[in-house]
Design an enzyme around this catalytic site. Structure first.
Site, short mmCIF file in Angstrom:
data_model
loop_
_atom_site.label_atom_id
_atom_site.label_comp_id
_atom_site.label_asym_id
_atom_site.label_seq_id
_atom_site.Cartn_x
_atom_site.Cartn_y
_atom_site.Cartn_z
N HIS A 1 0.83 -1.20 0.00
CA HIS A 1 0.00 0.00 0.00
C HIS A 1 0.87 1.26 0.00
O HIS A 1 0.33 2.38 0.12
CB HIS A 1 -0.91 0.03 1.23
CG HIS A 1 -2.05 -0.95 1.18
ND1 HIS A 1 -2.80 -1.16 0.04
CD2 HIS A 1 -2.57 -1.79 2.12
CE1 HIS A 1 -3.73 -2.07 0.29
NE2 HIS A 1 -3.61 -2.46 1.53
N TYR B 1 -11.46 -0.25 -9.90
CA TYR B 1 -12.45 -1.13 -9.28
C TYR B 1 -13.75 -1.13 -10.08
O TYR B 1 -14.34 -2.18 -10.33
CB TYR B 1 -12.69 -0.65 -7.85
CG TYR B 1 -13.63 -1.49 -7.03
CD1 TYR B 1 -13.15 -2.53 -6.24
CD2 TYR B 1 -15.00 -1.23 -7.01
CE1 TYR B 1 -14.01 -3.30 -5.46
CE2 TYR B 1 -15.87 -1.99 -6.24
CZ TYR B 1 -15.37 -3.02 -5.46
OH TYR B 1 -16.23 -3.77 -4.70
#
Length: 386
Positions: free
Chosen positions: A141, A226
């Site tokens: 991340h 996404y």
């Protein structure tokens, strides 16, 4: 790279300290503009000097943007849909590089000497990843400017798949995640305030996305969204397979993988749903909140969660994002950083009318992919330089 560690001390920092600390995480620092747990500073050199391999495959993302979904897709494609080997938990197959730096288990181990020492991918994630045979699958991340030096300098060129998501949906999902894993005890509105200020770990969101977005045309980088995966997973599977250098999948193989990656199957899959980790956390009394790691899987959930005032704050915040982060949104009336579902006027590439960009009124659910998207990007890049 000489990193600057700052212990913040304004009102929002105090809110973060009060509402989002626990036995495993006692405070936060700012590392080159990024909010991180204070324990991270013990591992900064290990991140900086981590030995990267050219055949590594990295999935990079801001938290709660579809990371686990993308990891499972990438691993399955790279391993020729070997679902039997895929029964091994994802944390072993596709480990989280900096995991050890995020939670400090030392006090827990001292308090409970009867416990078995945590798995190495938790207790020493850097060493665990380092020892993996090639090709390694690595999750992180970290924003681009905090990635290992060999990636930033271009000395090593692993394949990097970056996945992003609508910023408001990301915030909603991150809030529920922090309640479950971080013992966040504040309200949703308080979490939104922290998110907007970049006071959640790995924040700020836009700086994170922009670091990869501006490098999306590099040959070793694939930028996914996404919402694209939700709208047309088959196309994303095909493009990702091509990016990974895999053979073209048959229609039946694509359908099998698409089903495997469905929300229902992912939520029921013990290899990816983190249920075992959640149970361990509860057994150690490290979390008291109920919830699921794979929780909703919906788009536009922010419409049900955010007040009108908070929506306006997010929209104003997005409008104030520096021009470089929003690419050419104003010029084309299509802000690729929003990922909204709405009828808009956009410039698209038409394979029927040649290579000209033209106005068209249509409902855009996701950006064009493949050859068409590449042509659009090339033209947009050219116009941005005008």
């Amino acid at each position: 790279m000489s990193q600057k560690f700052i212990i913040p001390a304004d009102d929002l920092d105090r809110l973060l300290q009060e509402k989002c600390t626990s036995e495993l995480r006692t405070g936060y620092i700012t590392v080159d503009g990024v909010c991180l747990p204070e324990y991270f500073q013990n591992f900064a050199d290990r991140v900086e000097n981590f030995e990267v391999r050219d055949d590594d495959i990295w999935v990079c993302s801001f938290p709660k943007t579809g990371t686990t979904w993308t990891q499972e897709m990438v691993w399955c494609l790279a391993n020729d849909l070997d679902f039997e080997r895929g029964k091994v938990i994802l944390q072993e197959r596709f480990p989280f590089l900096e995991l050890t730096s995020l939670w400090d288990y030392r006090n827990v181990i001292q308090r409970r000497p009867d416990l078995v020492k945590p798995h190495e991918f938790i207790f020493d994630s850097f060493n665990f990843v380092n020892k993996l045979p090639s090709p390694r699958f690595i999750k992180t991340h970290l924003p681009f400017h905090l990635l290992p030096k060999e990636i930033r300098t271009g000395e090593k060129k692993p394949k990097i798949i970056y996945v992003s998501r609508n910023v408001k949906d990301t915030c909603v999902s991150y809030f529920h995640h922090c309640q479950l894993f971080e013992e966040f005890s504040g309200t949703f509105e308080e979490f939104c305030r922290l998110f907007l200020a970049g006071k959640v770990y790995f924040g700020s969101f836009w700086k994170h996305v922009s670091g990869f977005w501006e490098r999306r045309m590099q040959g070793n980088m694939l930028f996914l969204q996404y919402e694209e995966m939700k709208a047309d997973l088959q196309s994303v599977i095909k493009e990702t397979a091509k990016f990974l250098g895999k053979k073209e999948l048959s229609e039946s193989e694509i359908k099998i993988l698409e089903k495997h990656l469905s929300f229902t199957c992912m939520k029921a899959n013990p290899a990816v749903n983190f249920e075992e980790i959640i149970e361990i956390q509860k057994r150690l009394k490290l979390t008291t909140n109920e919830g699921k790691f794979i929780r909703s899987g919906k788009v536009n959930q922010w419409k049900e969660s955010m007040s009108k005032e908070m929506i306006n704050r997010f929209d104003s915040w997005t409008e104030d994002v520096p021009k470089g982060y929003k690419t050419c949104a104003q010029r084309f009336k299509f802000d690729i950083t929003q990922y909204e579902y709405m009828p808009i006027t956009a410039f698209v590439y038409s394979t029927e009318s040649g290579s000209e960009l033209h106005d068209t009124e249509k409902k855009l659910y996701y950006p064009l992919r493949g050859k068409e998207r590449t042509e659009v990007q090339k033209k947009l890049e050219h116009i941005m330089l005008m």
